[in-house]
Design a protein around this motif. Structure first.
Motif, PDB file in Angstrom:
ATOM      1  N   ALA A  15       9.667  12.382   9.905  1.00 51.81           N
ATOM      2  CA  ALA A  15       8.667  11.341  10.136  1.00 51.81           C
ATOM      3  C   ALA A  15       9.042  10.489  11.336  1.00 51.81           C
ATOM      4  O   ALA A  15       8.196  10.154  12.175  1.00 51.81           O
ATOM      5  CB  ALA A  15       8.528  10.473   8.886  1.00 51.81           C
ATOM      6  N   ALA A  16      10.320  10.115  11.434  1.00 56.74           N
ATOM      7  CA  ALA A  16      10.770   9.294  12.553  1.00 56.74           C
ATOM      8  C   ALA A  16      10.590  10.023  13.878  1.00 56.74           C
ATOM      9  O   ALA A  16      10.144   9.442  14.870  1.00 56.74           O
ATOM     10  CB  ALA A  16      12.228   8.893  12.349  1.00 56.74           C
ATOM     11  N   ALA A  17      10.914  11.308  13.890  1.00 57.26           N
ATOM     12  CA  ALA A  17      10.755  12.089  15.113  1.00 57.26           C
ATOM     13  C   ALA A  17       9.285  12.207  15.496  1.00 57.26           C
ATOM     14  O   ALA A  17       8.924  12.104  16.674  1.00 57.26           O
ATOM     15  CB  ALA A  17      11.374  13.477  14.935  1.00 57.26           C
ATOM     16  N   ALA A  18       8.421  12.407  14.506  1.00 57.21           N
ATOM     17  CA  ALA A  18       6.989  12.541  14.788  1.00 57.21           C
ATOM     18  C   ALA A  18       6.403  11.258  15.353  1.00 57.21           C
ATOM     19  O   ALA A  18       5.492  11.295  16.189  1.00 57.21           O
ATOM     20  CB  ALA A  18       6.243  12.933  13.505  1.00 57.21           C
ATOM     21  N   ARG A  69       2.450  10.222  12.358  1.00 57.46           N
ATOM     22  CA  ARG A  69       1.669  10.362  13.597  1.00 57.46           C
ATOM     23  C   ARG A  69       0.367   9.574  13.529  1.00 57.46           C
ATOM     24  O   ARG A  69      -0.001   8.888  14.488  1.00 57.46           O
ATOM     25  CB  ARG A  69       1.378  11.842  13.850  1.00 57.46           C
ATOM     26  CG  ARG A  69       2.593  12.626  14.337  1.00 57.46           C
ATOM     27  CD  ARG A  69       2.274  14.101  14.472  1.00 57.46           C
ATOM     28  NE  ARG A  69       3.409  14.842  15.020  1.00 57.46           N
ATOM     29  CZ  ARG A  69       3.560  16.153  14.902  1.00 57.46           C
ATOM     30  NH1 ARG A  69       2.624  16.873  14.268  1.00 57.46           N
ATOM     31  NH2 ARG A  69       4.613  16.759  15.419  1.00 57.46           N
ATOM     32  N   ASP A  70      -0.320   9.649  12.388  1.00 57.97           N
ATOM     33  CA  ASP A  70      -1.613   8.978  12.265  1.00 57.97           C
ATOM     34  C   ASP A  70      -1.459   7.462  12.198  1.00 57.97           C
ATOM     35  O   ASP A  70      -2.241   6.717  12.790  1.00 57.97           O
ATOM     36  CB  ASP A  70      -2.355   9.477  11.030  1.00 57.97           C
ATOM     37  CG  ASP A  70      -2.743  10.936  11.141  1.00 57.97           C
ATOM     38  OD1 ASP A  70      -2.737  11.460  12.274  1.00 57.97           O
ATOM     39  OD2 ASP A  70      -3.038  11.552  10.096  1.00 57.97           O
ATOM     40  N   TRP A  71      -0.458   7.010  11.475  1.00 60.23           N
ATOM     41  CA  TRP A  71      -0.284   5.572  11.262  1.00 60.23           C
ATOM     42  C   TRP A  71       0.530   4.937  12.395  1.00 60.23           C
ATOM     43  O   TRP A  71       0.564   3.728  12.554  1.00 60.23           O
ATOM     44  CB  TRP A  71       0.398   5.345   9.914  1.00 60.23           C
ATOM     45  CG  TRP A  71       0.261   3.950   9.397  1.00 60.23           C
ATOM     46  CD1 TRP A  71      -0.893   3.299   9.067  1.00 60.23           C
ATOM     47  CD2 TRP A  71       1.326   3.026   9.146  1.00 60.23           C
ATOM     48  NE1 TRP A  71      -0.616   2.026   8.623  1.00 60.23           N
ATOM     49  CE2 TRP A  71       0.744   1.837   8.651  1.00 60.23           C
ATOM     50  CE3 TRP A  71       2.714   3.083   9.276  1.00 60.23           C
ATOM     51  CZ2 TRP A  71       1.497   0.717   8.292  1.00 60.23           C
ATOM     52  CZ3 TRP A  71       3.455   1.980   8.908  1.00 60.23           C
ATOM     53  CH2 TRP A  71       2.861   0.811   8.437  1.00 60.23           C
ATOM     54  N   SER A  93       0.836  -1.207   0.000  1.00 59.54           N
ATOM     55  CA  SER A  93       0.000   0.000   0.000  1.00 59.54           C
ATOM     56  C   SER A  93       0.868   1.253   0.000  1.00 59.54           C
ATOM     57  O   SER A  93       2.013   1.240   0.448  1.00 59.54           O
ATOM     58  CB  SER A  93      -0.916  -0.006   1.230  1.00 59.54           C
ATOM     59  OG  SER A  93      -1.754  -1.137   1.223  1.00 59.54           O
ATOM     60  N   MET A  94       0.274   2.329  -0.474  1.00 56.46           N
ATOM     61  CA  MET A  94       1.023   3.572  -0.628  1.00 56.46           C
ATOM     62  C   MET A  94       0.180   4.773  -0.224  1.00 56.46           C
ATOM     63  O   MET A  94      -1.033   4.791  -0.412  1.00 56.46           O
ATOM     64  CB  MET A  94       1.464   3.708  -2.088  1.00 56.46           C
ATOM     65  CG  MET A  94       2.071   5.062  -2.433  1.00 56.46           C
ATOM     66  SD  MET A  94       2.477   5.197  -4.188  1.00 56.46           S
ATOM     67  CE  MET A  94       2.280   6.967  -4.429  1.00 56.46           C
ATOM     68  N   VAL A  95       0.859   5.774   0.337  1.00 55.72           N
ATOM     69  CA  VAL A  95       0.260   7.076   0.603  1.00 55.72           C
ATOM     70  C   VAL A  95       1.025   8.104  -0.228  1.00 55.72           C
ATOM     71  O   VAL A  95       2.261   8.097  -0.257  1.00 55.72           O
ATOM     72  CB  VAL A  95       0.338   7.436   2.101  1.00 55.72           C
ATOM     73  CG1 VAL A  95      -0.096   8.878   2.334  1.00 55.72           C
ATOM     74  CG2 VAL A  95      -0.523   6.482   2.923  1.00 55.72           C
ATOM     75  N   THR A  96       0.298   8.978  -0.899  1.00 57.28           N
ATOM     76  CA  THR A  96       0.924   9.964  -1.779  1.00 57.28           C
ATOM     77  C   THR A  96       1.401  11.168  -0.975  1.00 57.28           C
ATOM     78  O   THR A  96       0.680  11.692  -0.117  1.00 57.28           O
ATOM     79  CB  THR A  96      -0.068  10.426  -2.854  1.00 57.28           C
ATOM     80  OG1 THR A  96      -0.521   9.284  -3.579  1.00 57.28           O
ATOM     81  CG2 THR A  96       0.588  11.396  -3.821  1.00 57.28           C
ATOM     82  N   SER A 124       5.089  18.112   5.768  1.00 62.58           N
ATOM     83  CA  SER A 124       3.796  18.018   6.456  1.00 62.58           C
ATOM     84  C   SER A 124       3.104  16.697   6.158  1.00 62.58           C
ATOM     85  O   SER A 124       2.460  16.111   7.040  1.00 62.58           O
ATOM     86  CB  SER A 124       2.904  19.196   6.052  1.00 62.58           C
ATOM     87  OG  SER A 124       2.671  19.196   4.653  1.00 62.58           O
ATOM     88  N   ASP A 125       3.262  16.190   4.947  1.00 59.07           N
ATOM     89  CA  ASP A 125       2.623  14.925   4.581  1.00 59.07           C
ATOM     90  C   ASP A 125       3.211  13.757   5.357  1.00 59.07           C
ATOM     91  O   ASP A 125       2.478  12.920   5.901  1.00 59.07           O
ATOM     92  CB  ASP A 125       2.782  14.657   3.077  1.00 59.07           C
ATOM     93  CG  ASP A 125       1.986  15.617   2.214  1.00 59.07           C
ATOM     94  OD1 ASP A 125       0.995  16.182   2.719  1.00 59.07           O
ATOM     95  OD2 ASP A 125       2.349  15.798   1.031  1.00 59.07           O
ATOM     96  N   VAL A 126       4.531  13.673   5.410  1.00 57.90           N
ATOM     97  CA  VAL A 126       5.144  12.519   6.074  1.00 57.90           C
ATOM     98  C   VAL A 126       4.995  12.605   7.597  1.00 57.90           C
ATOM     99  O   VAL A 126       4.854  11.584   8.271  1.00 57.90           O
ATOM    100  CB  VAL A 126       6.625  12.354   5.683  1.00 57.90           C
ATOM    101  CG1 VAL A 126       6.767  12.081   4.206  1.00 57.90           C
ATOM    102  CG2 VAL A 126       7.458  13.549   6.093  1.00 57.90           C
ATOM    103  N   VAL A 127       5.007  13.821   8.137  1.00 57.19           N
ATOM    104  CA  VAL A 127       4.816  13.965   9.587  1.00 57.19           C
ATOM    105  C   VAL A 127       3.400  13.543   9.974  1.00 57.19           C
ATOM    106  O   VAL A 127       3.200  12.807  10.952  1.00 57.19           O
ATOM    107  CB  VAL A 127       5.110  15.417  10.015  1.00 57.19           C
ATOM    108  CG1 VAL A 127       4.593  15.676  11.429  1.00 57.19           C
ATOM    109  CG2 VAL A 127       6.619  15.688   9.952  1.00 57.19           C
ATOM    110  N   SER A 128       2.410  13.983   9.217  1.00 59.86           N
ATOM    111  CA  SER A 128       1.027  13.577   9.503  1.00 59.86           C
ATOM    112  C   SER A 128       0.854  12.072   9.377  1.00 59.86           C
ATOM    113  O   SER A 128       0.201  11.428  10.212  1.00 59.86           O
ATOM    114  CB  SER A 128       0.060  14.293   8.548  1.00 59.86           C
ATOM    115  OG  SER A 128       0.089  15.679   8.742  1.00 59.86           O
ATOM    116  N   LEU A 129       1.436  11.476   8.332  1.00 59.51           N
ATOM    117  CA  LEU A 129       1.330  10.038   8.139  1.00 59.51           C
ATOM    118  C   LEU A 129       1.963   9.279   9.295  1.00 59.51           C
ATOM    119  O   LEU A 129       1.380   8.317   9.816  1.00 59.51           O
ATOM    120  CB  LEU A 129       2.006   9.637   6.817  1.00 59.51           C
ATOM    121  CG  LEU A 129       2.150   8.138   6.555  1.00 59.51           C
ATOM    122  CD1 LEU A 129       0.782   7.469   6.493  1.00 59.51           C
ATOM    123  CD2 LEU A 129       2.939   7.891   5.270  1.00 59.51           C
TER     124      LEU A 129
END
Length: 380
Positions: free
Chosen positions: A109-112, A90-92, A33-36, A83-88
């Motif tokens: 992303a790792a920090a988030a 945190r949400d995932w 699966s992928m998130v854009t 913003s996209d990778v940070v949100s992903l």
């Protein structure tokens, strides 16, 4: 990264890939699966614009213009993707982030997610070995581009000399160019995408078969003139061989007319063709080199730029291949190199030895288990 992704999935882990729109067909067809992310940023356009500007001289001691372009483009990509990778993340709620070291948004992303970051290499560590430095790969944060430091500050992520806690490396240690901190060796398993195979590719060749191929990114970045297709075909014509030219559909236009005895296959994975080949002639890309190494095929690299010249030099040092730089690649030089590939027992033996070295590396399943231990804090 696909073999590692499959290994993680087989071990029962969930995997999600963050990629730009152009990667959708590649990612989804691999079975994940992928998130854009960063929908409006096009890295290939950035590199193509560099080529259109033509040769530019750099100041003495300064990085080459292409390297500067690469760093600047990756910083802009990080700003678009942040913003996209940070949100992903945190949400995932990712437990681990695995990324190409080029991707400067990955530490955000790792920090988030409060998760470890692991780099996944794809060839010789050119960023660390360039001598110019790259953020998060041995470069002091004081030397980072100011916009990147500001981006990290906005997201509460501390810039570090080493962004990753470890680096998965499918490029053989004997062929590496620098010492890599916390290196995790990994067996290279060829994955060149999926496709429908013509029966002729699987049939046993009637004569010795030589594969000719070049990278699509090479054309985008440096133009088709960076790989002398016509001269390679002429050189092979001097030998009694079957020539298979493997291209993407987009690159087929660069070879409108070919002599008899040349078979063109479009969008066929290299790993489907390579086992039946007696030799391969290519542009020097790390993935092509390692795919041929996996199958024990003697190689001729015709590199045009410093990065692939480094790859080919390391290959030649093993004895399993020959490197002829683009500026020296006359028809006669290529024909001589091909003759050596096809008749030299030393190169054939070295190619088999290189294959044995590849197969001796830890499998993707073993690497996945080690990364699982890393997330549990069992590996420093």
């Amino acid at each position: 990264m696909v073999p590692l992704i499959w290994a993680c999935r087989t071990a029962g882990h969930d995997v999600c890939v963050a990629a730009q729109p152009w990667g959708e067909s590649v990612v989804v067809s691999s079975g994940v699966s992928m998130v854009t992310i960063a929908k409006d940023f096009d890295m290939t356009e950035e590199l193509a614009r560099h080529r259109q500007r033509g040769p530019v001289e750099s100041e003495p001691g300064a990085p080459p213009p292409l390297y500067q372009t690469l760093v600047n483009a990756q910083v802009r990509f990080a700003m678009e993707a942040a913003s996209d990778v940070v949100s992903l993340a945190r949400d995932w709620r990712a437990d681990l982030v695995v990324a190409d070291p080029l991707v400067l948004a990955a530490p955000l992303a790792a920090a988030a997610a409060n998760a470890p970051l692991v780099h996944h290499l794809w060839g010789p560590d050119l960023l660390r070995g360039s001598g110019y430095g790259y953020p998060g790969c041995g470069m002091s944060p004081d030397a980072w581009p100011e916009p990147l430091r500001e981006l990290y500050a906005r997201h509460g992520c501390a810039p570090r000399t080493e962004n990753a806690v470890a680096a998965v490396d499918p490029w053989l240690g004997s062929m590496q160019i620098v010492e890599i901190p916390s290196r995790i060796p990994a067996r290279f398993v060829p994955y060149n995408g999926t496709g429908v195979l013509p029966p002729s590719v699987l049939a046993a060749p009637r004569r010795r078969r030589v594969l000719v191929t070049w990278g699509s990114m090479l054309v985008i970045r440096d133009g088709i003139e960076a790989f002398p297709v016509a001269d390679v075909v002429k050189a092979l014509h001097e030998h009694d061989v079957e020539v298979v030219l493997a291209v993407t559909g987009a690159d087929r236009r660069w070879v409108p007319s070919l002599p008899p005895g040349v078979t063109v296959v479009e969008n066929v994975p290299l790993n489907a063709i390579m086992p039946s080949c007696d030799a391969v002639v290519h542009h020097g890309g790390a993935g092509t080199i390692m795919t041929a190494a996996y199958y024990g095929v003697p190689q001729l690299g015709v590199p045009a730029t410093r990065d692939v010249q480094t790859c080919c030099a390391r290959l030649a040092a093993t004895g399993a291949g020959i490197a002829v730089n683009r500026e020296d690649a006359t028809v006669d030089a290529l024909a001589s190199a091909v003759a050596t590939l096809l008749t030299g027992d030393r190169i054939g033996g070295a190619a088999v030895a290189l294959r044995d070295e590849v197969l001796a590396q830890p499998s993707p399943a073993e690497v996945a288990a080690r990364l699982t231990a890393l997330t549990a804090g069992a590996l420093g």
